[in-house]
Design a protein around this motif. Sequence first.
Motif, PDB file in Angstrom:
ATOM      1  N   SER A  20       0.845  -1.198   0.000  1.00 10.16           N
ATOM      2  CA  SER A  20       0.000   0.000   0.000  1.00 10.16           C
ATOM      3  C   SER A  20       0.881   1.249   0.000  1.00 10.16           C
ATOM      4  O   SER A  20       2.015   1.209   0.476  1.00 10.16           O
ATOM      5  CB  SER A  20      -0.855  -0.034   1.289  1.00 10.16           C
ATOM      6  OG  SER A  20      -1.451   1.211   1.557  1.00 10.16           O
ATOM      7  N   PRO A  21       0.342   2.356  -0.502  1.00 12.63           N
ATOM      8  CA  PRO A  21       1.051   3.610  -0.257  1.00 12.63           C
ATOM      9  C   PRO A  21       1.104   3.835   1.263  1.00 12.63           C
ATOM     10  O   PRO A  21       0.249   3.317   1.987  1.00 12.63           O
ATOM     11  CB  PRO A  21       0.164   4.676  -0.917  1.00 12.63           C
ATOM     12  CG  PRO A  21      -0.773   3.939  -1.796  1.00 12.63           C
ATOM     13  CD  PRO A  21      -0.926   2.564  -1.228  1.00 12.63           C
ATOM     14  N   PRO A  22       2.085   4.586   1.754  1.00 14.59           N
ATOM     15  CA  PRO A  22       2.224   4.769   3.204  1.00 14.59           C
ATOM     16  C   PRO A  22       0.990   5.429   3.812  1.00 14.59           C
ATOM     17  O   PRO A  22       0.212   6.088   3.121  1.00 14.59           O
ATOM     18  CB  PRO A  22       3.429   5.704   3.328  1.00 14.59           C
ATOM     19  CG  PRO A  22       4.132   5.626   2.040  1.00 14.59           C
ATOM     20  CD  PRO A  22       3.123   5.303   1.000  1.00 14.59           C
ATOM     21  N   PHE A  23       0.840   5.256   5.113  1.00  9.22           N
ATOM     22  CA  PHE A  23      -0.228   5.951   5.826  1.00  9.22           C
ATOM     23  C   PHE A  23       0.096   7.439   5.937  1.00  9.22           C
ATOM     24  O   PHE A  23       1.262   7.838   5.967  1.00  9.22           O
ATOM     25  CB  PHE A  23      -0.416   5.363   7.230  1.00  9.22           C
ATOM     26  CG  PHE A  23      -0.913   3.953   7.221  1.00  9.22           C
ATOM     27  CD1 PHE A  23      -2.067   3.620   6.520  1.00  9.22           C
ATOM     28  CD2 PHE A  23      -0.236   2.949   7.903  1.00  9.22           C
ATOM     29  CE1 PHE A  23      -2.542   2.312   6.493  1.00  9.22           C
ATOM     30  CE2 PHE A  23      -0.702   1.640   7.883  1.00  9.22           C
ATOM     31  CZ  PHE A  23      -1.843   1.318   7.182  1.00  9.22           C
ATOM     32  N   VAL A  24      -0.977   8.227   5.993  1.00 10.89           N
ATOM     33  CA  VAL A  24      -0.844   9.680   6.160  1.00 10.89           C
ATOM     34  C   VAL A  24      -1.520  10.055   7.475  1.00 10.89           C
ATOM     35  O   VAL A  24      -2.697   9.785   7.666  1.00 10.89           O
ATOM     36  CB  VAL A  24      -1.526  10.440   4.998  1.00 10.89           C
ATOM     37  CG1 VAL A  24      -1.387  11.946   5.192  1.00 10.89           C
ATOM     38  CG2 VAL A  24      -0.946  10.013   3.651  1.00 10.89           C
ATOM     39  N   GLU A  25      -0.751  10.636   8.390  1.00 14.49           N
ATOM     40  CA  GLU A  25      -1.310  11.164   9.641  1.00 14.49           C
ATOM     41  C   GLU A  25      -1.615  12.634   9.392  1.00 14.49           C
ATOM     42  O   GLU A  25      -0.706  13.463   9.317  1.00 14.49           O
ATOM     43  CB  GLU A  25      -0.282  10.999  10.769  1.00 14.49           C
ATOM     44  CG  GLU A  25      -0.603  11.735  12.049  1.00 14.49           C
ATOM     45  CD  GLU A  25      -1.953  11.363  12.646  1.00 14.49           C
ATOM     46  OE1 GLU A  25      -2.928  12.086  12.344  1.00 14.49           O
ATOM     47  OE2 GLU A  25      -2.024  10.366  13.373  1.00 14.49           O
ATOM     48  N   PRO A  54       8.270   8.774  -6.514  1.00  8.42           N
ATOM     49  CA  PRO A  54       9.200   8.422  -5.436  1.00  8.42           C
ATOM     50  C   PRO A  54       8.783   7.092  -4.796  1.00  8.42           C
ATOM     51  O   PRO A  54       7.589   6.809  -4.655  1.00  8.42           O
ATOM     52  CB  PRO A  54       9.031   9.570  -4.440  1.00  8.42           C
ATOM     53  CG  PRO A  54       8.466  10.698  -5.230  1.00  8.42           C
ATOM     54  CD  PRO A  54       7.637  10.080  -6.312  1.00  8.42           C
ATOM     55  N   ALA A  55       9.785   6.281  -4.421  1.00  7.87           N
ATOM     56  CA  ALA A  55       9.497   4.922  -3.957  1.00  7.87           C
ATOM     57  C   ALA A  55       9.165   4.912  -2.465  1.00  7.87           C
ATOM     58  O   ALA A  55      10.023   4.659  -1.615  1.00  7.87           O
ATOM     59  CB  ALA A  55      10.678   4.020  -4.264  1.00  7.87           C
ATOM     60  N   ASN A  56       7.911   5.216  -2.146  1.00  6.63           N
ATOM     61  CA  ASN A  56       7.414   5.154  -0.781  1.00  6.63           C
ATOM     62  C   ASN A  56       6.299   4.120  -0.736  1.00  6.63           C
ATOM     63  O   ASN A  56       5.277   4.290  -1.411  1.00  6.63           O
ATOM     64  CB  ASN A  56       6.853   6.513  -0.342  1.00  6.63           C
ATOM     65  CG  ASN A  56       7.911   7.600  -0.343  1.00  6.63           C
ATOM     66  OD1 ASN A  56       8.996   7.410   0.210  1.00  6.63           O
ATOM     67  ND2 ASN A  56       7.624   8.723  -0.972  1.00  6.63           N
ATOM     68  N   LEU A  57       6.481   3.079   0.049  1.00  6.55           N
ATOM     69  CA  LEU A  57       5.430   2.058   0.140  1.00  6.55           C
ATOM     70  C   LEU A  57       5.586   1.228   1.407  1.00  6.55           C
ATOM     71  O   LEU A  57       6.641   1.234   2.042  1.00  6.55           O
ATOM     72  CB  LEU A  57       5.429   1.170  -1.109  1.00  6.55           C
ATOM     73  CG  LEU A  57       6.715   0.439  -1.482  1.00  6.55           C
ATOM     74  CD1 LEU A  57       6.779  -0.910  -0.790  1.00  6.55           C
ATOM     75  CD2 LEU A  57       6.772   0.241  -3.001  1.00  6.55           C
ATOM     76  N   HIS A  73       7.163  -4.227   6.361  1.00 11.22           N
ATOM     77  CA  HIS A  73       8.278  -3.477   5.765  1.00 11.22           C
ATOM     78  C   HIS A  73       7.817  -2.060   5.471  1.00 11.22           C
ATOM     79  O   HIS A  73       6.716  -1.862   4.957  1.00 11.22           O
ATOM     80  CB  HIS A  73       8.732  -4.100   4.440  1.00 11.22           C
ATOM     81  CG  HIS A  73       9.159  -5.525   4.557  1.00 11.22           C
ATOM     82  ND1 HIS A  73      10.387  -5.901   5.060  1.00 11.22           N
ATOM     83  CD2 HIS A  73       8.513  -6.671   4.260  1.00 11.22           C
ATOM     84  CE1 HIS A  73      10.473  -7.220   5.058  1.00 11.22           C
ATOM     85  NE2 HIS A  73       9.342  -7.716   4.577  1.00 11.22           N
ATOM     86  N   VAL A  74       8.664  -1.112   5.801  1.00 13.40           N
ATOM     87  CA  VAL A  74       8.411   0.279   5.438  1.00 13.40           C
ATOM     88  C   VAL A  74       9.540   0.713   4.511  1.00 13.40           C
ATOM     89  O   VAL A  74      10.722   0.640   4.886  1.00 13.40           O
ATOM     90  CB  VAL A  74       8.356   1.190   6.681  1.00 13.40           C
ATOM     91  CG1 VAL A  74       8.164   2.655   6.275  1.00 13.40           C
ATOM     92  CG2 VAL A  74       7.238   0.744   7.624  1.00 13.40           C
ATOM     93  N   ILE A  75       9.173   1.125   3.304  1.00 12.45           N
ATOM     94  CA  ILE A  75      10.184   1.592   2.344  1.00 12.45           C
ATOM     95  C   ILE A  75       9.964   3.079   2.118  1.00 12.45           C
ATOM     96  O   ILE A  75       8.889   3.510   1.691  1.00 12.45           O
ATOM     97  CB  ILE A  75      10.102   0.796   1.032  1.00 12.45           C
ATOM     98  CG1 ILE A  75      10.528  -0.650   1.331  1.00 12.45           C
ATOM     99  CG2 ILE A  75      10.983   1.417  -0.051  1.00 12.45           C
ATOM    100  CD1 ILE A  75      10.162  -1.645   0.289  1.00 12.45           C
ATOM    101  N   SER A  76      10.970   3.853   2.492  1.00 12.64           N
ATOM    102  CA  SER A  76      10.866   5.307   2.410  1.00 12.64           C
ATOM    103  C   SER A  76      11.926   5.837   1.460  1.00 12.64           C
ATOM    104  O   SER A  76      13.119   5.569   1.644  1.00 12.64           O
ATOM    105  CB  SER A  76      11.071   5.918   3.807  1.00 12.64           C
ATOM    106  OG  SER A  76      11.157   7.313   3.700  1.00 12.64           O
ATOM    107  N   GLN A  77      11.484   6.565   0.459  1.00 11.42           N
ATOM    108  CA  GLN A  77      12.384   7.153  -0.532  1.00 11.42           C
ATOM    109  C   GLN A  77      13.358   6.104  -1.073  1.00 11.42           C
ATOM    110  O   GLN A  77      14.561   6.342  -1.214  1.00 11.42           O
ATOM    111  CB  GLN A  77      13.090   8.374   0.051  1.00 11.42           C
ATOM    112  CG  GLN A  77      12.077   9.431   0.499  1.00 11.42           C
ATOM    113  CD  GLN A  77      12.677  10.671   1.104  1.00 11.42           C
ATOM    114  OE1 GLN A  77      13.827  11.016   0.842  1.00 11.42           O
ATOM    115  NE2 GLN A  77      11.908  11.374   1.910  1.00 11.42           N
TER     116      GLN A  77
END
Length: 428
Positions: free
Chosen positions: A66-71, A385-388, A408-412
Amino acid sequence: MTSQNYELLLRRCKLLSAPDRTEIVDIAISAPCTANGTVSRTIAAIASHIDGTAAIELDVQNQLVSPPFVESHIHLDSALTAGEPRWNESGTLFEGIEIWHDRKQTLSLEDVKQRAIATLKQQAAQGVLFVRSHADVSEASLTALVALLEVREDVKDWLTLQVVAFPQDGIYGSPKNQDLMEEALKMGVDVIGGIPHYELTREDGVNSVHQIFKWAEQYDRLIDIHCDEIDDDQSRFLEVVAACAIRHGMGSRVTASHTTAFGSYNNAYAFKLLGFLQRTQLNFIANPLINITLQGRTDTYPKRRGVTRVKELWQQGINVSLGHDCIQDPWYSLGTGNMLDVASMAVHVCQMTGMAEIDACYNMVTWNGAKTLNLEEYGIAVGKPANLIVLDACDRYDAIRRRATVRHVISQGKLLTKTSPAEVTWQE
Ligand SMILES: [Zn+2]
Protein backbone atom coordinates in the motif's frame (compact mmCIF):
# COMPACT_ATOMS: atom_id res chain seq x y z
CA MET A 1 18.42 -8.54 -23.64
CA THR A 2 20.37 -7.75 -20.47
CA SER A 3 18.47 -7.90 -17.23
CA GLN A 4 18.39 -4.78 -15.09
CA ASN A 5 20.02 -4.25 -11.75
CA TYR A 6 17.76 -2.58 -9.23
CA GLU A 7 18.15 -1.27 -5.70
CA LEU A 8 15.14 -3.21 -4.44
CA LEU A 9 12.81 -5.81 -5.95
CA LEU A 10 9.52 -6.81 -4.37
CA ARG A 11 8.06 -10.04 -5.73
CA ARG A 12 4.39 -11.14 -5.67
CA CYS A 13 2.88 -7.94 -4.24
CA LYS A 14 -0.87 -7.52 -3.84
CA LEU A 15 -0.62 -3.91 -4.84
CA LEU A 16 -3.20 -1.27 -3.98
CA SER A 17 -2.42 0.75 -7.08
CA ALA A 18 -5.46 3.02 -6.73
CA PRO A 19 -8.28 3.47 -4.19
CA ASP A 20 -10.37 1.10 -6.29
CA ARG A 21 -7.78 -1.25 -7.84
CA THR A 22 -5.69 -4.18 -6.60
CA GLU A 23 -3.30 -6.27 -8.73
CA ILE A 24 -0.64 -8.98 -8.20
CA VAL A 25 2.68 -7.63 -9.48
CA ASP A 26 6.43 -7.31 -8.98
CA ILE A 27 7.74 -3.83 -8.12
CA ALA A 28 11.28 -2.63 -8.90
CA ILE A 29 12.94 0.39 -7.31
CA SER A 30 15.78 2.10 -9.16
CA ALA A 31 19.31 2.64 -7.95
CA PRO A 32 19.75 6.13 -6.50
CA CYS A 33 20.33 9.03 -8.85
CA THR A 34 21.28 12.53 -7.86
CA ALA A 35 19.54 15.53 -9.33
CA ASN A 36 19.80 19.09 -8.03
CA GLY A 37 21.80 17.86 -5.05
CA THR A 38 19.14 15.45 -3.79
CA VAL A 39 19.33 11.69 -3.99
CA SER A 40 16.15 10.04 -5.16
CA ARG A 41 15.02 6.52 -5.81
CA THR A 42 11.90 6.03 -7.87
CA ILE A 43 9.59 3.19 -8.84
CA ALA A 44 11.32 1.86 -11.96
CA ALA A 45 8.88 -0.84 -13.02
CA ILE A 46 5.61 -2.51 -12.08
CA ALA A 47 4.75 -5.69 -13.98
CA SER A 48 3.38 -9.19 -13.52
CA HIS A 49 7.02 -10.39 -13.68
CA ILE A 50 10.19 -8.30 -13.72
CA ASP A 51 13.50 -9.78 -14.96
CA GLY A 52 16.45 -8.48 -13.02
CA THR A 53 18.46 -8.56 -9.86
CA ALA A 54 18.59 -6.24 -6.88
CA ALA A 55 20.66 -5.48 -3.83
CA ILE A 56 17.61 -6.46 -1.77
CA GLU A 57 14.90 -8.81 -3.03
CA LEU A 58 11.75 -9.42 -0.96
CA ASP A 59 9.16 -12.11 -1.64
CA VAL A 60 5.97 -10.46 -0.39
CA GLN A 61 3.93 -13.69 -0.86
CA ASN A 62 0.75 -11.96 -2.07
CA GLN A 63 0.49 -9.71 0.96
CA LEU A 64 -0.89 -6.21 0.72
CA VAL A 65 1.41 -3.45 -0.61
CA SER A 66 0.00 0.00 0.00
CA PRO A 67 1.05 3.61 -0.26
CA PRO A 68 2.22 4.77 3.20
CA PHE A 69 -0.23 5.95 5.83
CA VAL A 70 -0.84 9.68 6.16
CA GLU A 71 -1.31 11.16 9.64
CA SER A 72 -3.21 14.32 8.77
CA HIS A 73 -3.73 15.73 12.26
CA ILE A 74 -1.42 15.44 15.26
CA HIS A 75 0.13 17.66 17.94
CA LEU A 76 3.74 16.51 18.19
CA ASP A 77 4.66 19.31 20.61
CA SER A 78 2.46 17.85 23.36
CA ALA A 79 2.96 14.15 22.50
CA LEU A 80 4.28 11.81 25.22
CA THR A 81 3.51 14.21 28.11
CA ALA A 82 0.46 12.45 29.62
CA GLY A 83 0.50 12.90 33.40
CA GLU A 84 2.85 15.92 33.32
CA PRO A 85 2.38 17.81 35.55
CA ARG A 86 -0.87 15.98 36.33
CA TRP A 87 -3.38 13.57 34.81
CA ASN A 88 -6.54 14.90 33.10
CA GLU A 89 -9.02 13.45 35.59
CA SER A 90 -12.18 15.00 34.08
CA GLY A 91 -11.19 13.92 30.57
CA THR A 92 -12.45 17.20 29.12
CA LEU A 93 -10.91 19.35 26.39
CA PHE A 94 -10.84 22.32 28.75
CA GLU A 95 -8.99 20.56 31.58
CA GLY A 96 -6.57 19.41 28.89
CA ILE A 97 -5.97 23.02 27.79
CA GLU A 98 -5.34 24.02 31.47
CA ILE A 99 -2.85 21.18 32.00
CA TRP A 100 -1.06 21.98 28.75
CA HIS A 101 -0.88 25.64 29.81
CA ASP A 102 1.06 24.53 32.92
CA ARG A 103 3.21 21.96 31.11
CA LYS A 104 4.28 24.38 28.40
CA GLN A 105 5.87 26.70 30.99
CA THR A 106 8.74 24.17 31.14
CA LEU A 107 8.97 23.51 27.41
CA SER A 108 12.49 23.51 25.97
CA LEU A 109 13.76 23.02 22.45
CA GLU A 110 15.38 19.69 23.33
CA ASP A 111 12.30 18.48 25.22
CA VAL A 112 10.00 19.08 22.22
CA LYS A 113 12.45 17.74 19.64
CA GLN A 114 13.18 14.56 21.56
CA ARG A 115 9.48 13.74 22.07
CA ALA A 116 8.53 14.70 18.50
CA ILE A 117 11.22 12.51 16.93
CA ALA A 118 10.40 9.59 19.27
CA THR A 119 6.75 9.88 18.19
CA LEU A 120 7.60 10.13 14.49
CA LYS A 121 9.76 6.99 14.78
CA GLN A 122 6.85 5.14 16.40
CA GLN A 123 4.61 6.29 13.56
CA ALA A 124 7.07 5.52 10.76
CA ALA A 125 7.66 1.99 12.05
CA GLN A 126 3.90 1.52 11.63
CA GLY A 127 3.91 2.79 8.05
CA VAL A 128 3.26 6.52 8.49
CA LEU A 129 5.55 8.56 6.20
CA PHE A 130 3.52 11.78 5.83
CA VAL A 131 2.51 13.80 8.90
CA ARG A 132 0.82 17.15 9.49
CA SER A 133 1.54 18.45 12.99
CA HIS A 134 0.17 21.51 14.71
CA ALA A 135 2.62 23.64 16.73
CA ASP A 136 1.23 25.78 19.53
CA VAL A 137 2.23 29.39 18.81
CA SER A 138 0.60 31.00 21.86
CA GLU A 139 3.89 31.31 23.78
CA ALA A 140 6.11 34.34 23.15
CA SER A 141 9.23 32.17 22.85
CA LEU A 142 7.66 30.08 20.04
CA THR A 143 9.68 27.14 21.42
CA ALA A 144 7.30 24.46 20.10
CA LEU A 145 7.36 25.98 16.63
CA VAL A 146 11.14 26.41 16.44
CA ALA A 147 11.56 22.80 17.61
CA LEU A 148 9.11 21.34 15.08
CA LEU A 149 10.62 23.35 12.20
CA GLU A 150 14.01 21.87 13.14
CA VAL A 151 12.47 18.39 13.36
CA ARG A 152 10.91 18.88 9.88
CA GLU A 153 14.46 19.33 8.56
CA ASP A 154 15.99 16.54 10.68
CA VAL A 155 13.58 13.85 9.44
CA LYS A 156 13.16 14.91 5.81
CA ASP A 157 15.25 12.03 4.45
CA TRP A 158 12.71 9.49 5.72
CA LEU A 159 9.45 11.34 6.51
CA THR A 160 7.60 14.39 5.21
CA LEU A 161 6.41 16.68 8.00
CA GLN A 162 4.10 19.66 7.55
CA VAL A 163 3.93 22.19 10.39
CA VAL A 164 0.81 24.22 11.22
CA ALA A 165 0.90 27.49 13.19
CA PHE A 166 -1.78 26.70 15.77
CA PRO A 167 -2.99 29.50 18.10
CA GLN A 168 -4.10 27.25 20.99
CA ASP A 169 -5.26 30.22 23.12
CA GLY A 170 -7.03 32.00 20.24
CA ILE A 171 -5.78 34.67 17.81
CA TYR A 172 -7.53 37.44 19.73
CA GLY A 173 -7.32 35.90 23.23
CA SER A 174 -4.26 38.02 24.01
CA PRO A 175 -2.90 41.15 22.25
CA LYS A 176 0.42 39.45 21.36
CA ASN A 177 -1.13 36.49 19.57
CA GLN A 178 -1.63 38.11 16.15
CA ASP A 179 2.05 39.09 16.05
CA LEU A 180 3.05 35.56 17.02
CA MET A 181 0.98 34.15 14.13
CA GLU A 182 2.67 36.52 11.68
CA GLU A 183 6.07 35.65 13.11
CA ALA A 184 5.30 31.94 12.62
CA LEU A 185 4.34 32.60 8.99
CA LYS A 186 7.61 34.42 8.37
CA MET A 187 9.52 31.53 9.97
CA GLY A 188 8.18 29.16 7.31
CA VAL A 189 5.19 27.18 8.57
CA ASP A 190 3.47 25.16 5.86
CA VAL A 191 -0.07 25.73 7.09
CA ILE A 192 -2.06 28.38 9.01
CA GLY A 193 -4.27 27.15 11.85
CA GLY A 194 -7.04 28.60 13.95
CA ILE A 195 -9.52 27.84 16.73
CA PRO A 196 -12.57 30.08 16.19
CA HIS A 197 -14.80 28.29 18.74
CA TYR A 198 -12.25 29.08 21.47
CA GLU A 199 -12.01 32.82 20.70
CA LEU A 200 -13.53 35.04 23.41
CA THR A 201 -16.70 35.87 21.45
CA ARG A 202 -18.54 34.60 18.40
CA GLU A 203 -17.55 37.81 16.57
CA ASP A 204 -13.88 37.20 17.37
CA GLY A 205 -14.30 33.67 16.02
CA VAL A 206 -15.75 34.92 12.72
CA ASN A 207 -13.04 37.59 12.43
CA SER A 208 -10.33 35.03 13.09
CA VAL A 209 -11.48 32.93 10.12
CA HIS A 210 -11.42 36.01 7.83
CA GLN A 211 -7.93 36.88 9.09
CA ILE A 212 -6.67 33.34 8.45
CA PHE A 213 -7.83 33.50 4.81
CA LYS A 214 -6.20 36.91 4.44
CA TRP A 215 -2.88 35.54 5.71
CA ALA A 216 -3.20 32.43 3.52
CA GLU A 217 -3.44 34.59 0.40
CA GLN A 218 -0.74 37.01 1.51
CA TYR A 219 1.78 34.27 2.40
CA ASP A 220 0.57 31.57 -0.03
CA ARG A 221 -0.03 28.86 2.59
CA LEU A 222 -2.52 26.06 3.20
CA ILE A 223 -5.20 26.42 5.91
CA ASP A 224 -6.17 23.89 8.61
CA ILE A 225 -8.57 25.20 11.24
CA HIS A 226 -9.64 23.46 14.46
CA CYS A 227 -13.30 24.13 13.73
CA ASP A 228 -16.27 23.66 16.07
CA GLU A 229 -14.50 21.11 18.29
CA ILE A 230 -17.29 21.25 20.85
CA ASP A 231 -20.70 19.63 21.41
CA ASP A 232 -22.43 23.05 21.21
CA ASP A 233 -24.98 22.77 18.39
CA GLN A 234 -24.78 26.56 18.01
CA SER A 235 -21.06 26.51 17.21
CA ARG A 236 -21.25 27.34 13.51
CA PHE A 237 -17.86 28.44 12.28
CA LEU A 238 -17.83 25.72 9.61
CA GLU A 239 -20.29 27.80 7.57
CA VAL A 240 -17.91 30.76 7.85
CA VAL A 241 -14.97 28.62 6.68
CA ALA A 242 -17.10 27.27 3.81
CA ALA A 243 -18.19 30.78 2.77
CA CYS A 244 -14.59 32.05 2.81
CA ALA A 245 -13.41 29.01 0.83
CA ILE A 246 -16.09 29.66 -1.82
CA ARG A 247 -15.38 33.40 -2.03
CA HIS A 248 -11.59 32.99 -2.14
CA GLY A 249 -11.78 29.93 -4.45
CA MET A 250 -9.37 28.08 -2.17
CA GLY A 251 -11.42 25.02 -1.13
CA SER A 252 -8.93 22.24 -1.88
CA ARG A 253 -6.21 24.11 0.06
CA VAL A 254 -8.42 24.43 3.14
CA THR A 255 -9.15 21.89 5.87
CA ALA A 256 -11.74 21.91 8.62
CA SER A 257 -10.47 19.73 11.47
CA HIS A 258 -12.74 18.02 14.00
CA THR A 259 -16.09 19.81 13.22
CA THR A 260 -17.57 17.69 16.04
CA ALA A 261 -20.49 20.14 16.51
CA PHE A 262 -21.63 19.01 13.04
CA GLY A 263 -22.69 15.78 14.77
CA SER A 264 -25.00 17.81 17.04
CA TYR A 265 -26.57 20.15 14.46
CA ASN A 266 -30.25 19.65 13.73
CA ASN A 267 -30.80 17.79 10.47
CA ALA A 268 -32.52 20.68 8.67
CA TYR A 269 -29.42 22.85 9.18
CA ALA A 270 -26.95 19.98 8.60
CA PHE A 271 -28.45 19.04 5.22
CA LYS A 272 -28.49 22.68 4.06
CA LEU A 273 -24.83 22.93 5.07
CA LEU A 274 -23.90 19.68 3.27
CA GLY A 275 -25.09 21.27 0.02
CA PHE A 276 -22.82 24.28 0.55
CA LEU A 277 -19.90 22.01 1.48
CA GLN A 278 -20.18 20.13 -1.80
CA ARG A 279 -19.49 23.42 -3.59
CA THR A 280 -16.38 24.19 -1.52
CA GLN A 281 -14.05 21.18 -2.11
CA LEU A 282 -13.01 21.62 1.52
CA ASN A 283 -11.09 18.81 3.20
CA PHE A 284 -12.32 17.40 6.51
CA ILE A 285 -10.38 15.64 9.24
CA ALA A 286 -12.10 13.57 11.91
CA ASN A 287 -10.14 12.27 14.88
CA PRO A 288 -12.36 9.43 16.06
CA LEU A 289 -10.18 8.10 18.91
CA ILE A 290 -10.13 11.42 20.72
CA ASN A 291 -13.52 12.73 19.56
CA ILE A 292 -15.32 9.74 21.11
CA THR A 293 -13.49 10.22 24.42
CA LEU A 294 -13.41 14.05 24.73
CA GLN A 295 -16.87 14.92 23.45
CA GLY A 296 -20.18 14.14 25.16
CA ARG A 297 -18.56 14.75 28.56
CA THR A 298 -21.33 17.10 29.73
CA ASP A 299 -24.09 14.77 28.52
CA THR A 300 -25.89 12.33 30.78
CA TYR A 301 -27.90 9.92 28.58
CA PRO A 302 -28.41 9.62 25.69
CA LYS A 303 -24.71 10.48 25.34
CA ARG A 304 -23.53 11.86 22.00
CA ARG A 305 -20.70 10.30 20.01
CA GLY A 306 -19.26 13.74 19.30
CA VAL A 307 -17.85 12.82 15.90
CA THR A 308 -18.51 14.77 12.73
CA ARG A 309 -20.77 13.29 10.02
CA VAL A 310 -18.02 11.25 8.37
CA LYS A 311 -20.29 8.84 6.54
CA GLU A 312 -22.56 11.57 5.14
CA LEU A 313 -19.60 13.70 4.01
CA TRP A 314 -18.05 10.64 2.32
CA GLN A 315 -21.38 9.79 0.65
CA GLN A 316 -21.45 13.32 -0.79
CA GLY A 317 -18.00 12.79 -2.31
CA ILE A 318 -16.34 15.25 0.08
CA ASN A 319 -12.73 14.50 1.04
CA VAL A 320 -12.47 13.19 4.62
CA SER A 321 -9.26 12.00 6.22
CA LEU A 322 -8.57 10.72 9.72
CA GLY A 323 -6.03 11.63 12.38
CA HIS A 324 -4.87 10.65 15.87
CA ASP A 325 -4.84 14.28 17.08
CA CYS A 326 -2.94 13.28 20.22
CA ILE A 327 -0.66 10.52 21.44
CA GLN A 328 -0.22 10.32 25.21
CA ASP A 329 -0.87 13.96 26.07
CA PRO A 330 -3.22 15.99 28.35
CA TRP A 331 -6.16 15.45 25.97
CA TYR A 332 -5.69 11.79 25.09
CA SER A 333 -3.51 9.61 27.27
CA LEU A 334 -3.59 6.58 24.94
CA GLY A 335 -2.51 5.96 21.34
CA THR A 336 0.51 4.37 19.67
CA GLY A 337 0.59 6.11 16.30
CA ASN A 338 -1.04 3.17 14.51
CA MET A 339 -3.34 4.55 11.78
CA LEU A 340 -5.20 1.23 11.62
CA ASP A 341 -6.40 1.92 15.20
CA VAL A 342 -7.76 5.24 13.93
CA ALA A 343 -9.44 3.64 10.91
CA SER A 344 -10.89 0.87 13.08
CA MET A 345 -12.39 3.40 15.50
CA ALA A 346 -13.93 5.28 12.54
CA VAL A 347 -15.51 2.05 11.29
CA HIS A 348 -17.14 1.61 14.71
CA VAL A 349 -18.05 5.15 15.75
CA CYS A 350 -19.24 6.26 12.30
CA GLN A 351 -21.04 2.94 11.74
CA MET A 352 -19.18 2.30 8.49
CA THR A 353 -19.26 -1.50 8.55
CA GLY A 354 -20.33 -2.12 4.92
CA MET A 355 -17.45 -3.55 2.85
CA ALA A 356 -17.17 -0.42 0.69
CA GLU A 357 -17.36 1.65 3.88
CA ILE A 358 -14.50 -0.27 5.53
CA ASP A 359 -12.39 0.21 2.39
CA ALA A 360 -13.31 3.92 2.52
CA CYS A 361 -12.01 4.16 6.10
CA TYR A 362 -8.69 2.67 4.92
CA ASN A 363 -8.60 5.23 2.11
CA MET A 364 -9.13 7.98 4.70
CA VAL A 365 -5.73 7.19 6.27
CA THR A 366 -3.99 6.93 2.87
CA TRP A 367 -5.16 8.69 -0.33
CA ASN A 368 -7.62 11.06 1.36
CA GLY A 369 -4.95 12.15 3.82
CA ALA A 370 -2.60 12.83 0.91
CA LYS A 371 -5.30 15.01 -0.67
CA THR A 372 -5.81 16.92 2.59
CA LEU A 373 -2.07 17.58 2.81
CA ASN A 374 -2.00 18.61 -0.89
CA LEU A 375 0.79 16.05 -1.43
CA GLU A 376 2.06 15.77 -4.97
CA GLU A 377 3.33 12.41 -6.25
CA TYR A 378 1.58 10.27 -3.63
CA GLY A 379 0.81 6.68 -4.58
CA ILE A 380 2.66 3.78 -6.18
CA ALA A 381 3.30 4.20 -9.92
CA VAL A 382 6.28 4.13 -12.27
CA GLY A 383 8.33 7.32 -11.98
CA LYS A 384 7.01 8.28 -8.55
CA PRO A 385 9.20 8.42 -5.44
CA ALA A 386 9.50 4.92 -3.96
CA ASN A 387 7.41 5.15 -0.78
CA LEU A 388 5.43 2.06 0.14
CA ILE A 389 4.53 -0.32 2.94
CA VAL A 390 4.01 -4.09 3.09
CA LEU A 391 1.29 -5.27 5.47
CA ASP A 392 0.72 -8.68 7.04
CA ALA A 393 -2.78 -8.66 5.51
CA CYS A 394 -4.56 -9.83 2.37
CA ASP A 395 -6.81 -6.77 1.92
CA ARG A 396 -7.98 -3.52 3.57
CA TYR A 397 -10.68 -5.22 5.62
CA ASP A 398 -8.17 -7.74 6.97
CA ALA A 399 -5.68 -4.95 7.73
CA ILE A 400 -8.21 -2.94 9.76
CA ARG A 401 -9.87 -5.89 11.49
CA ARG A 402 -6.58 -7.32 12.81
CA ARG A 403 -4.72 -3.99 12.98
CA ALA A 404 -2.19 -5.88 10.83
CA THR A 405 1.53 -5.49 11.41
CA VAL A 406 3.36 -3.34 8.85
CA ARG A 407 6.17 -5.75 7.95
CA HIS A 408 8.28 -3.48 5.77
CA VAL A 409 8.41 0.28 5.44
CA ILE A 410 10.18 1.59 2.34
CA SER A 411 10.87 5.31 2.41
CA GLN A 412 12.38 7.15 -0.53
CA GLY A 413 13.56 3.83 -1.94
CA LYS A 414 15.29 2.61 1.22
CA LEU A 415 14.15 -0.14 3.54
CA LEU A 416 13.48 1.88 6.70
CA THR A 417 12.04 -0.70 9.13
CA LYS A 418 11.23 -4.41 9.34
CA THR A 419 8.72 -5.78 11.87
CA SER A 420 7.81 -9.40 12.49
CA PRO A 421 4.18 -10.18 13.33
CA ALA A 422 3.58 -11.73 16.74
CA GLU A 423 3.68 -15.52 16.63
CA VAL A 424 1.64 -17.83 18.84
CA THR A 425 2.90 -21.32 19.69
CA TRP A 426 0.37 -23.70 21.24
CA GLN A 427 1.92 -25.70 24.10
CA GLU A 428 0.58 -29.27 24.33
ZN1 LIG B 1 -5.96 19.07 17.18
